[in-house]
Design an enzyme around this catalytic site. Structure first.
Site, mmCIF file in Angstrom:
data_model
loop_
_atom_site.group_PDB
_atom_site.id
_atom_site.type_symbol
_atom_site.label_atom_id
_atom_site.label_comp_id
_atom_site.label_asym_id
_atom_site.label_seq_id
_atom_site.Cartn_x
_atom_site.Cartn_y
_atom_site.Cartn_z
ATOM 1 N N GLY A 15 0.793 -1.220 0.000
ATOM 2 C CA GLY A 15 0.000 0.000 0.000
ATOM 3 C C GLY A 15 0.826 1.270 0.000
ATOM 4 O O GLY A 15 0.312 2.357 0.289
ATOM 5 N N THR A 17 2.079 3.042 -2.479
ATOM 6 C CA THR A 17 1.684 4.048 -3.463
ATOM 7 C C THR A 17 0.430 4.782 -3.016
ATOM 8 O O THR A 17 0.336 6.015 -3.143
ATOM 9 C CB THR A 17 1.470 3.400 -4.841
ATOM 10 O OG1 THR A 17 2.690 2.771 -5.251
ATOM 11 C CG2 THR A 17 1.059 4.438 -5.875
ATOM 12 N N LYS A 33 9.063 8.927 -7.667
ATOM 13 C CA LYS A 33 9.383 7.493 -7.620
ATOM 14 C C LYS A 33 10.702 7.351 -8.381
ATOM 15 O O LYS A 33 10.718 7.346 -9.612
ATOM 16 C CB LYS A 33 8.265 6.690 -8.295
ATOM 17 C CG LYS A 33 8.560 5.197 -8.408
ATOM 18 C CD LYS A 33 8.021 4.430 -7.244
ATOM 19 C CE LYS A 33 8.146 2.915 -7.472
ATOM 20 N NZ LYS A 33 7.493 2.149 -6.417
ATOM 21 N N GLU A 99 8.849 7.780 -3.037
ATOM 22 C CA GLU A 99 8.360 6.408 -2.839
ATOM 23 C C GLU A 99 9.403 5.402 -3.294
ATOM 24 O O GLU A 99 9.879 5.438 -4.435
ATOM 25 C CB GLU A 99 7.061 6.160 -3.605
ATOM 26 C CG GLU A 99 6.524 4.757 -3.348
ATOM 27 C CD GLU A 99 5.338 4.379 -4.218
ATOM 28 O OE1 GLU A 99 4.976 3.184 -4.205
ATOM 29 O OE2 GLU A 99 4.790 5.254 -4.902
#
Length: 207
Positions: A15, A17, A33, A99
């Site tokens: 989870g 993202t 990212k 991320e």
């Protein structure tokens, strides 16, 4: 806030993202990212836009790799060499949410893990963890791996149904802040995600 928060996870598909999208929107941040592996089904950058992040706030990936596997192997298959020196945090105004790929120790090269990269950045990290069975072991191992490298840990963000004892014991044994829990949303979209984040997290904990 003008700094950076790095979002990593205890595993792939926990989870990260979804949480990163919610955090980016809540902070009015940019999203990055650095390494995207697996493009056939879209990208995480595309997913966060669908979840409310303005396209102008998405920083292009440093590496876009085709195969949906560990970045080190996806790069080898694509004939690409990931150079950690090229992963410097992008300049820009305001906060940045970064991320990671997969879990804490996923290799970016055969000698360099995401945890090593997080240590090089030296920015606070949020660990995203499931509440499902097995999360205690996965979470505590991830916490140890980050701390062994001197990575500053902001806290743990849980994803899933409430499991009070598991969440509490991770925070207690890991000596880490329990930031909140994002429930699974039957109808996941920008509106429902923003509402759930506001209901279950205190944005001031991330400033």
């Amino acid at each position: 806030m003008s700094g950076t928060i790095v979002v990593t996870g205890t595993d792939t598909d926990v989870g990260k993202t979804v949480f990163a999208a919610a955090l980016t929107v809540a902070l009015g941040a940019r999203y990055w990212k650095p390494v995207q592996a697996g493009l056939a089904d879209g990208s995480d950058a595309g997913s966060v836009v669908q979840l409310g992040v303005a396209p102008a706030r998405v920083v292009p990936e440093a590496y876009r790799l085709n195969t949906p596997c560990s970045p080190h192997r996806a790069a080898e298959i694509d004939g690409v060499t990931i150079d950690p020196a090229s992963l410097a945090l992008p300049a820009g105004d305001g906060p940045l949410v970064v991320e990671g790929a997969g879990g804490v120790l996923v290799p970016l090269t055969r000698q360099w893990s995401f945890a090593d990269q997080a240590a090089a950045w030296g920015q606070p990290v949020v660990l995203v963890a499931r509440t499902a069975l097995g999360t205690i072991n996965h979470s505590l191992l991830s916490i140890e791996a980050l701390r062994a490298r001197g990575v500053p840990l902001l806290g743990v963000a849980f994803i899933g149904d409430a499991v009070e004892d598991s969440e509490a014991v991770i925070a207690e044994i890991g000596k880490v802040r329990r930031l909140g829990r994002l429930p699974r949303l039957a109808d996941l979209n920008a509106t429902t995600l923003a509402a759930a984040f506001a209901a279950h997290f205190n944005v001031e904990d991330f400033r």
